[in-house]
Enzyme design. Structure first.
Site, PDB file in Angstrom:
ATOM      1  N   TYR A  87       0.841  -1.206   0.000  1.00 54.41           N
ATOM      2  CA  TYR A  87       0.000   0.000   0.000  1.00 54.41           C
ATOM      3  C   TYR A  87       0.877   1.259   0.000  1.00 54.41           C
ATOM      4  O   TYR A  87       0.760   2.127  -0.877  1.00 54.41           O
ATOM      5  CB  TYR A  87      -0.939  -0.015   1.220  1.00 54.41           C
ATOM      6  CG  TYR A  87      -1.568   1.327   1.492  1.00 54.41           C
ATOM      7  CD1 TYR A  87      -2.415   1.904   0.550  1.00 54.41           C
ATOM      8  CD2 TYR A  87      -1.306   2.022   2.676  1.00 54.41           C
ATOM      9  CE1 TYR A  87      -2.982   3.154   0.780  1.00 54.41           C
ATOM     10  CE2 TYR A  87      -1.861   3.261   2.905  1.00 54.41           C
ATOM     11  CZ  TYR A  87      -2.700   3.823   1.959  1.00 54.41           C
ATOM     12  OH  TYR A  87      -3.249   5.060   2.185  1.00 54.41           O
TER      13      TYR A  87
ATOM     14  N   PHE B  37      -1.507  11.718   7.851  1.00 54.80           N
ATOM     15  CA  PHE B  37      -1.237  10.800   8.943  1.00 54.80           C
ATOM     16  C   PHE B  37      -2.587  10.117   9.245  1.00 54.80           C
ATOM     17  O   PHE B  37      -3.174   9.569   8.319  1.00 54.80           O
ATOM     18  CB  PHE B  37      -0.502  11.530  10.073  1.00 54.80           C
ATOM     19  CG  PHE B  37       0.972  11.649   9.709  1.00 54.80           C
ATOM     20  CD1 PHE B  37       1.362  12.351   8.559  1.00 54.80           C
ATOM     21  CD2 PHE B  37       1.951  10.996  10.420  1.00 54.80           C
ATOM     22  CE1 PHE B  37       2.697  12.397   8.137  1.00 54.80           C
ATOM     23  CE2 PHE B  37       3.290  11.034  10.019  1.00 54.80           C
ATOM     24  CZ  PHE B  37       3.654  11.732   8.884  1.00 54.80           C
TER      25      PHE B  37
HETATM   26  N1  UFG Z   1      -6.026  -0.246  16.659  1.00 53.68           N
HETATM   27  C1  UFG Z   1      -6.413  -1.091  17.688  1.00 53.68           C
HETATM   28  N2  UFG Z   1      -7.559  -1.789  17.531  1.00 53.68           N
HETATM   29  C2  UFG Z   1      -8.338  -1.716  16.418  1.00 53.68           C
HETATM   30  C3  UFG Z   1      -7.939  -0.834  15.368  1.00 53.68           C
HETATM   31  C4  UFG Z   1      -6.761  -0.130  15.531  1.00 53.68           C
HETATM   32  O1  UFG Z   1      -5.740  -1.213  18.711  1.00 53.68           O
HETATM   33  O2  UFG Z   1      -9.379  -2.408  16.335  1.00 53.68           O
HETATM   34  C5  UFG Z   1      -4.783   0.526  16.818  1.00 53.68           C
HETATM   35  C6  UFG Z   1      -3.755   0.184  15.734  1.00 53.68           C
HETATM   36  O3  UFG Z   1      -2.989  -0.920  16.149  1.00 53.68           O
HETATM   37  C7  UFG Z   1      -2.985   1.486  15.640  1.00 53.68           C
HETATM   38  C8  UFG Z   1      -4.032   2.559  15.932  1.00 53.68           C
HETATM   39  O4  UFG Z   1      -5.090   1.886  16.605  1.00 53.68           O
HETATM   40  O5  UFG Z   1      -2.027   1.524  16.637  1.00 53.68           O
HETATM   41  C9  UFG Z   1      -4.562   3.226  14.699  1.00 53.68           C
HETATM   42  O6  UFG Z   1      -5.013   2.240  13.797  1.00 53.68           O
HETATM   43  P1  UFG Z   1      -5.888   2.535  12.490  1.00 53.68           P
HETATM   44  O7  UFG Z   1      -6.200   1.212  11.863  1.00 53.68           O
HETATM   45  O8  UFG Z   1      -7.026   3.426  12.846  1.00 53.68           O
HETATM   46  O9  UFG Z   1      -4.907   3.393  11.575  1.00 53.68           O
HETATM   47  P2  UFG Z   1      -3.430   3.047  11.034  1.00 53.68           P
HETATM   48  O10 UFG Z   1      -2.470   3.868  11.839  1.00 53.68           O
HETATM   49  O11 UFG Z   1      -3.174   1.605  10.968  1.00 53.68           O
HETATM   50  O12 UFG Z   1      -3.507   3.502   9.513  1.00 53.68           O
HETATM   51  C10 UFG Z   1      -4.017   4.745   9.058  1.00 53.68           C
HETATM   52  C11 UFG Z   1      -4.618   4.547   7.664  1.00 53.68           C
HETATM   53  C12 UFG Z   1      -3.544   4.129   6.693  1.00 53.68           C
HETATM   54  C13 UFG Z   1      -2.415   5.133   6.715  1.00 53.68           C
HETATM   55  C14 UFG Z   1      -1.907   5.352   8.119  1.00 53.68           C
HETATM   56  C15 UFG Z   1      -0.904   6.457   8.119  1.00 53.68           C
HETATM   57  O13 UFG Z   1      -5.618   3.564   7.700  1.00 53.68           O
HETATM   58  O14 UFG Z   1      -4.118   4.087   5.395  1.00 53.68           O
HETATM   59  O15 UFG Z   1      -2.985   5.708   8.990  1.00 53.68           O
HETATM   60  O16 UFG Z   1      -0.588   6.871   9.394  1.00 53.68           O
HETATM   61  F1  UFG Z   1      -1.396   4.695   5.956  1.00 53.68           F
END
Ligand code: UFG
Length: 324
Positions: free
Chosen positions: A142, A170
Protein backbone atom coordinates in the site's frame (compact mmCIF):
# COMPACT_ATOMS: atom_id res chain seq x y z
CA UNK A 1 -15.50 29.64 -10.73
CA UNK A 2 -12.78 26.99 -10.59
CA UNK A 3 -13.77 23.50 -11.61
CA UNK A 4 -12.33 20.46 -9.83
CA UNK A 5 -12.50 16.76 -10.72
CA UNK A 6 -12.56 14.69 -7.51
CA UNK A 7 -11.82 10.99 -7.99
CA UNK A 8 -13.01 8.91 -5.06
CA UNK A 9 -15.52 11.56 -4.02
CA UNK A 10 -17.82 8.84 -2.68
CA UNK A 11 -15.20 7.76 -0.14
CA UNK A 12 -14.43 9.07 3.32
CA UNK A 13 -11.89 11.84 2.68
CA UNK A 14 -13.05 12.53 -0.89
CA UNK A 15 -16.65 13.15 0.19
CA UNK A 16 -15.61 15.61 2.90
CA UNK A 17 -13.27 17.37 0.51
CA UNK A 18 -16.06 17.67 -2.06
CA UNK A 19 -18.28 19.26 0.59
CA UNK A 20 -15.48 21.68 1.55
CA UNK A 21 -14.86 22.71 -2.07
CA UNK A 22 -18.57 23.25 -2.73
CA UNK A 23 -18.82 25.42 0.37
CA UNK A 24 -15.88 27.47 -0.85
CA UNK A 25 -17.35 28.27 -4.24
CA UNK A 26 -15.86 25.53 -6.44
CA UNK A 27 -17.72 23.52 -9.04
CA UNK A 28 -17.10 19.80 -8.43
CA UNK A 29 -17.39 16.67 -10.56
CA UNK A 30 -17.03 13.39 -8.68
CA UNK A 31 -15.68 10.34 -10.51
CA UNK A 32 -16.06 7.11 -8.55
CA UNK A 33 -16.44 3.38 -9.22
CA UNK A 34 -18.36 2.87 -5.94
CA UNK A 35 -16.17 -0.11 -4.99
CA UNK A 36 -15.51 1.05 -1.43
CA UNK A 37 -17.38 4.38 -1.60
CA UNK A 38 -21.08 5.02 -1.16
CA UNK A 39 -23.38 6.65 -3.72
CA UNK A 40 -25.19 8.52 -0.94
CA UNK A 41 -21.89 9.99 0.26
CA UNK A 42 -21.63 11.98 -2.98
CA UNK A 43 -22.70 15.52 -2.26
CA UNK A 44 -25.88 16.19 -4.29
CA UNK A 45 -24.49 19.60 -5.34
CA UNK A 46 -21.69 17.84 -7.26
CA UNK A 47 -21.98 16.28 -10.69
CA UNK A 48 -21.47 12.50 -10.46
CA UNK A 49 -19.79 10.31 -13.07
CA UNK A 50 -19.75 6.58 -12.38
CA UNK A 51 -16.53 5.12 -13.65
CA UNK A 52 -13.33 3.25 -12.89
CA UNK A 53 -9.92 4.80 -13.51
CA UNK A 54 -8.87 1.46 -14.98
CA UNK A 55 -11.03 2.52 -17.95
CA UNK A 56 -8.35 4.66 -19.58
CA UNK A 57 -10.45 5.89 -22.52
CA UNK A 58 -13.26 6.95 -20.23
CA UNK A 59 -11.16 9.07 -17.89
CA UNK A 60 -9.34 10.63 -20.85
CA UNK A 61 -12.73 11.59 -22.31
CA UNK A 62 -13.87 13.02 -18.98
CA UNK A 63 -10.75 15.18 -18.70
CA UNK A 64 -10.84 16.26 -22.34
CA UNK A 65 -14.47 17.39 -22.06
CA UNK A 66 -14.53 18.70 -18.49
CA UNK A 67 -12.35 21.81 -18.73
CA UNK A 68 -11.13 21.19 -15.17
CA UNK A 69 -8.73 23.54 -13.44
CA UNK A 70 -7.61 20.79 -11.09
CA UNK A 71 -7.81 17.11 -10.27
CA UNK A 72 -7.94 15.87 -6.68
CA UNK A 73 -7.17 12.19 -6.64
CA UNK A 74 -8.54 10.20 -3.68
CA UNK A 75 -9.66 7.01 -5.45
CA UNK A 76 -7.47 4.19 -4.10
CA UNK A 77 -7.41 1.05 -2.02
CA UNK A 78 -6.06 1.72 1.46
CA UNK A 79 -5.99 -1.41 3.59
CA UNK A 80 -2.45 -2.21 4.64
CA UNK A 81 -3.26 -5.82 5.60
CA UNK A 82 -5.05 -6.54 2.31
CA UNK A 83 -2.10 -5.12 0.37
CA UNK A 84 0.18 -7.70 2.01
CA UNK A 85 -2.07 -10.48 0.66
CA UNK A 86 -2.90 -9.04 -2.76
CA UNK A 87 -0.18 -6.59 -3.86
CA UNK A 88 -1.31 -6.76 -7.49
CA UNK A 89 -4.67 -5.19 -6.57
CA UNK A 90 -2.80 -2.25 -4.98
CA UNK A 91 -0.28 -1.65 -7.75
CA UNK A 92 -2.90 -2.00 -10.51
CA UNK A 93 -5.27 0.49 -8.92
CA UNK A 94 -3.12 2.85 -6.85
CA UNK A 95 -0.40 3.04 -9.47
CA UNK A 96 -1.68 1.78 -12.87
CA UNK A 97 -5.10 3.45 -12.76
CA UNK A 98 -3.56 6.58 -11.25
CA UNK A 99 -1.24 6.79 -14.28
CA UNK A 100 -4.35 6.69 -16.50
CA UNK A 101 -5.61 9.69 -14.56
CA UNK A 102 -2.31 11.55 -14.86
CA UNK A 103 -2.31 10.91 -18.63
CA UNK A 104 -5.92 12.11 -18.80
CA UNK A 105 -4.92 15.29 -16.97
CA UNK A 106 -2.18 15.85 -19.56
CA UNK A 107 -4.57 15.12 -22.46
CA UNK A 108 -7.21 17.45 -21.01
CA UNK A 109 -4.77 20.26 -20.23
CA UNK A 110 -5.53 20.07 -16.47
CA UNK A 111 -2.72 21.99 -14.83
CA UNK A 112 -3.09 21.16 -11.11
CA UNK A 113 -3.01 17.76 -9.46
CA UNK A 114 -3.54 17.17 -5.72
CA UNK A 115 -2.76 13.63 -4.63
CA UNK A 116 -3.84 11.71 -1.51
CA UNK A 117 -0.60 10.25 -0.29
CA UNK A 118 0.09 8.77 3.11
CA UNK A 119 2.39 8.48 6.09
CA UNK A 120 2.66 4.83 5.08
CA UNK A 121 5.21 5.95 2.44
CA UNK A 122 7.70 6.39 5.32
CA UNK A 123 7.48 2.85 6.73
CA UNK A 124 9.16 2.54 10.14
CA UNK A 125 10.38 6.08 10.79
CA UNK A 126 13.91 6.61 12.03
CA UNK A 127 12.67 9.50 14.18
CA UNK A 128 9.48 11.44 14.94
CA UNK A 129 8.16 13.94 14.09
CA UNK A 130 8.59 12.95 10.43
CA UNK A 131 9.57 15.69 7.97
CA UNK A 132 9.00 15.69 4.21
CA UNK A 133 12.54 14.69 3.25
CA UNK A 134 13.00 11.96 5.85
CA UNK A 135 13.78 8.49 4.54
CA UNK A 136 10.87 6.78 2.76
CA UNK A 137 11.05 3.00 2.94
CA UNK A 138 7.50 1.60 2.84
CA UNK A 139 6.94 -1.66 4.66
CA UNK A 140 3.86 -2.74 2.70
CA UNK A 141 2.61 -2.64 -0.92
CA UNK A 142 0.00 0.00 0.00
CA UNK A 143 2.67 2.51 1.08
CA UNK A 144 4.90 1.51 -1.85
CA UNK A 145 2.10 2.02 -4.39
CA UNK A 146 1.52 5.55 -3.07
CA UNK A 147 5.24 6.34 -3.06
CA UNK A 148 5.57 5.11 -6.67
CA UNK A 149 2.81 7.48 -7.75
CA UNK A 150 4.45 10.40 -5.91
CA UNK A 151 7.46 9.74 -8.18
CA UNK A 152 5.27 9.57 -11.29
CA UNK A 153 3.92 13.01 -10.43
CA UNK A 154 7.40 14.43 -9.99
CA UNK A 155 8.28 13.35 -13.54
CA UNK A 156 4.96 14.52 -15.00
CA UNK A 157 5.71 17.89 -13.42
CA UNK A 158 9.15 18.03 -15.03
CA UNK A 159 8.12 16.67 -18.42
CA UNK A 160 4.49 17.78 -18.85
CA UNK A 161 4.46 20.85 -16.58
CA UNK A 162 1.68 19.60 -14.29
CA UNK A 163 1.75 21.35 -10.90
CA UNK A 164 1.29 18.82 -8.11
CA UNK A 165 0.96 18.53 -4.37
CA UNK A 166 1.34 15.11 -2.74
CA UNK A 167 -0.37 15.36 0.63
CA UNK A 168 0.76 12.72 3.07
CA UNK A 169 -2.01 12.23 5.58
CA UNK A 170 -1.24 10.80 8.94
CA UNK A 171 -4.36 9.35 10.63
CA UNK A 172 -7.44 10.93 9.07
CA UNK A 173 -10.25 11.04 11.62
CA UNK A 174 -13.50 12.78 12.57
CA UNK A 175 -16.44 13.88 10.43
CA UNK A 176 -18.04 16.94 8.91
CA UNK A 177 -21.70 17.79 9.44
CA UNK A 178 -22.71 15.67 6.45
CA UNK A 179 -19.98 13.13 5.83
CA UNK A 180 -18.15 10.61 7.99
CA UNK A 181 -16.20 7.39 8.10
CA UNK A 182 -18.01 4.22 7.01
CA UNK A 183 -15.66 1.47 5.86
CA UNK A 184 -17.00 -2.03 5.39
CA UNK A 185 -15.57 -3.94 7.11
CA UNK A 186 -14.38 -1.26 9.52
CA UNK A 187 -10.77 -1.54 10.65
CA UNK A 188 -9.99 1.98 11.93
CA UNK A 189 -9.61 2.75 15.60
CA UNK A 190 -12.03 5.64 16.19
CA UNK A 191 -15.04 4.22 14.30
CA UNK A 192 -14.52 0.87 16.05
CA UNK A 193 -14.40 2.57 19.45
CA UNK A 194 -17.59 4.49 18.66
CA UNK A 195 -19.37 1.36 17.44
CA UNK A 196 -18.42 -0.16 20.80
CA UNK A 197 -19.77 2.89 22.64
CA UNK A 198 -23.01 2.58 20.64
CA UNK A 199 -23.34 -1.07 21.70
CA UNK A 200 -22.78 -2.39 18.16
CA UNK A 201 -19.63 -4.26 19.22
CA UNK A 202 -18.88 -5.99 22.51
CA UNK A 203 -15.40 -4.68 22.92
CA UNK A 204 -12.36 -3.14 21.26
CA UNK A 205 -9.35 -5.33 20.59
CA UNK A 206 -6.35 -3.20 21.52
CA UNK A 207 -3.48 -4.36 19.34
CA UNK A 208 -0.47 -4.44 21.65
CA UNK A 209 0.24 -2.76 24.99
CA UNK A 210 3.95 -3.60 24.99
CA UNK A 211 5.30 -0.98 22.58
CA UNK A 212 8.14 1.29 23.59
CA UNK A 213 5.77 4.20 24.37
CA UNK A 214 4.79 5.72 27.75
CA UNK A 215 1.60 3.63 28.14
CA UNK A 216 2.67 0.75 25.87
CA UNK A 217 0.09 1.38 23.11
CA UNK A 218 0.82 2.78 19.62
CA UNK A 219 1.00 6.52 19.10
CA UNK A 220 -0.56 8.14 16.02
CA UNK A 221 -1.14 11.67 14.77
CA UNK A 222 -4.92 11.98 14.31
CA UNK A 223 -5.81 14.77 11.92
CA UNK A 224 -9.36 15.97 11.39
CA UNK A 225 -10.75 15.31 7.93
CA UNK A 226 -12.07 18.89 7.60
CA UNK A 227 -8.55 20.15 8.25
CA UNK A 228 -7.32 17.79 5.53
CA UNK A 229 -9.94 19.25 3.19
CA UNK A 230 -8.67 22.75 3.97
CA UNK A 231 -5.14 21.65 3.02
CA UNK A 232 -6.39 20.36 -0.35
CA UNK A 233 -7.95 23.67 -1.22
CA UNK A 234 -4.82 25.55 -0.14
CA UNK A 235 -2.66 23.16 -2.16
CA UNK A 236 -4.34 24.46 -5.32
CA UNK A 237 -2.48 27.71 -4.67
CA UNK A 238 0.82 26.17 -3.51
CA UNK A 239 3.84 28.31 -4.41
CA UNK A 240 5.61 25.27 -5.90
CA UNK A 241 5.06 21.59 -6.57
CA UNK A 242 6.06 19.12 -3.88
CA UNK A 243 5.16 17.09 -0.82
CA UNK A 244 3.44 18.07 2.40
CA UNK A 245 3.04 16.04 5.60
CA UNK A 246 -0.33 16.65 7.21
CA UNK A 247 -0.84 16.02 10.91
CA UNK A 248 -1.27 18.03 14.09
CA UNK A 249 2.21 17.15 15.38
CA UNK A 250 0.48 15.80 18.45
CA UNK A 251 0.92 12.09 19.14
CA UNK A 252 -1.95 10.28 20.86
CA UNK A 253 -1.85 6.71 22.15
CA UNK A 254 -4.67 4.20 21.75
CA UNK A 255 -5.36 4.52 25.51
CA UNK A 256 -5.63 8.31 25.16
CA UNK A 257 -8.14 7.93 22.32
CA UNK A 258 -10.20 5.52 24.44
CA UNK A 259 -10.17 8.07 27.28
CA UNK A 260 -11.26 10.88 24.96
CA UNK A 261 -14.05 8.70 23.57
CA UNK A 262 -15.27 7.88 27.08
CA UNK A 263 -15.35 11.59 27.93
CA UNK A 264 -17.23 12.48 24.72
CA UNK A 265 -19.76 9.62 24.75
CA UNK A 266 -20.18 9.27 28.51
CA UNK A 267 -19.85 5.48 28.01
CA UNK A 268 -17.26 3.03 29.25
CA UNK A 269 -15.37 1.49 26.31
CA UNK A 270 -14.66 -2.15 27.09
CA UNK A 271 -11.41 -3.38 25.56
CA UNK A 272 -9.17 -6.41 25.66
CA UNK A 273 -5.47 -6.55 24.93
CA UNK A 274 -4.78 -8.47 21.71
CA UNK A 275 -1.45 -9.30 20.03
CA UNK A 276 0.32 -6.59 18.03
CA UNK A 277 -1.02 -6.07 14.50
CA UNK A 278 1.72 -6.89 11.98
CA UNK A 279 3.19 -3.80 10.34
CA UNK A 280 2.12 -1.28 13.02
CA UNK A 281 4.97 1.14 13.80
CA UNK A 282 5.10 2.24 17.46
CA UNK A 283 4.94 5.97 16.66
CA UNK A 284 3.86 8.04 13.65
CA UNK A 285 3.85 11.79 14.17
CA UNK A 286 3.99 14.44 11.47
CA UNK A 287 6.10 17.52 11.26
CA UNK A 288 3.77 19.67 9.19
CA UNK A 289 5.74 22.93 9.39
CA UNK A 290 6.02 23.06 5.61
CA UNK A 291 2.24 22.99 5.06
CA UNK A 292 1.71 25.54 7.82
CA UNK A 293 4.32 27.87 6.41
CA UNK A 294 4.00 27.48 2.64
CA UNK A 295 0.31 26.68 2.32
CA UNK A 296 -0.71 28.82 5.34
CA UNK A 297 -2.50 25.74 6.65
CA UNK A 298 -4.03 26.17 10.10
CA UNK A 299 -5.69 23.02 11.44
CA UNK A 300 -8.69 23.84 13.64
CA UNK A 301 -9.15 20.53 15.48
CA UNK A 302 -6.11 20.08 17.67
CA UNK A 303 -7.58 17.95 20.47
CA UNK A 304 -8.63 14.30 20.60
CA UNK A 305 -11.96 15.29 22.17
CA UNK A 306 -12.89 17.66 19.34
CA UNK A 307 -12.00 15.06 16.70
CA UNK A 308 -13.85 12.22 18.42
CA UNK A 309 -16.84 14.47 19.19
CA UNK A 310 -17.37 15.25 15.50
CA UNK A 311 -17.23 11.54 14.62
CA UNK A 312 -19.67 10.72 17.44
CA UNK A 313 -22.13 13.40 16.28
CA UNK A 314 -22.06 11.94 12.76
CA UNK A 315 -22.52 8.39 14.07
CA UNK A 316 -25.52 9.47 16.09
CA UNK A 317 -27.06 11.14 13.03
CA UNK A 318 -26.33 8.07 10.85
CA UNK A 319 -26.23 5.08 13.24
CA UNK A 320 -26.00 2.57 10.39
CA UNK A 321 -23.62 4.73 8.34
CA UNK A 322 -24.52 5.39 4.71
CA UNK A 323 -27.70 3.83 3.38
CA UNK A 324 -26.11 2.03 0.42
N1 UFG B 1 -6.03 -0.25 16.66
C1 UFG B 1 -6.41 -1.09 17.69
N2 UFG B 1 -7.56 -1.79 17.53
C2 UFG B 1 -8.34 -1.72 16.42
C3 UFG B 1 -7.94 -0.83 15.37
C4 UFG B 1 -6.76 -0.13 15.53
O1 UFG B 1 -5.74 -1.21 18.71
O2 UFG B 1 -9.38 -2.41 16.33
C5 UFG B 1 -4.78 0.53 16.82
C6 UFG B 1 -3.76 0.18 15.73
O3 UFG B 1 -2.99 -0.92 16.15
C7 UFG B 1 -2.98 1.49 15.64
C8 UFG B 1 -4.03 2.56 15.93
O4 UFG B 1 -5.09 1.89 16.61
O5 UFG B 1 -2.03 1.52 16.64
C9 UFG B 1 -4.56 3.23 14.70
O6 UFG B 1 -5.01 2.24 13.80
P1 UFG B 1 -5.89 2.53 12.49
O7 UFG B 1 -6.20 1.21 11.86
O8 UFG B 1 -7.03 3.43 12.85
O9 UFG B 1 -4.91 3.39 11.58
P2 UFG B 1 -3.43 3.05 11.03
O10 UFG B 1 -2.47 3.87 11.84
O11 UFG B 1 -3.17 1.60 10.97
O12 UFG B 1 -3.51 3.50 9.51
C10 UFG B 1 -4.02 4.75 9.06
C11 UFG B 1 -4.62 4.55 7.66
C12 UFG B 1 -3.54 4.13 6.69
C13 UFG B 1 -2.42 5.13 6.72
C14 UFG B 1 -1.91 5.35 8.12
C15 UFG B 1 -0.90 6.46 8.12
O13 UFG B 1 -5.62 3.56 7.70
O14 UFG B 1 -4.12 4.09 5.40
O15 UFG B 1 -2.99 5.71 8.99
O16 UFG B 1 -0.59 6.87 9.39
F1 UFG B 1 -1.40 4.69 5.96
Amino acid sequence: MAKVLVTGGAGYIGSVCTEYLLEHGYEVTVFDALITGHRSAVDPRAEFIYGDLADREKIIDVCRNGKFDAVMHFAAFSLVGESMVDPSKYFRNNLGSAINLADAAVAGGVKNFVFSSTAATFGQPEKVPIAEYDRQVPINPYGESKLCFEKVLKWYHEIHGINYAALRYFNAAGASELHGEDHRPESHLIPIILQTAAGKRDCLKLFGDDYDTPDGSCIRDYIHVWDLAQAHELALHAPESGHYNLGTGNGLSVFEIIKAAEAVTGKKIPFEIAPRRPGDPARLIACSDRARKELKWTPQYESAEKIVESAWKWRQKFPEGYAD
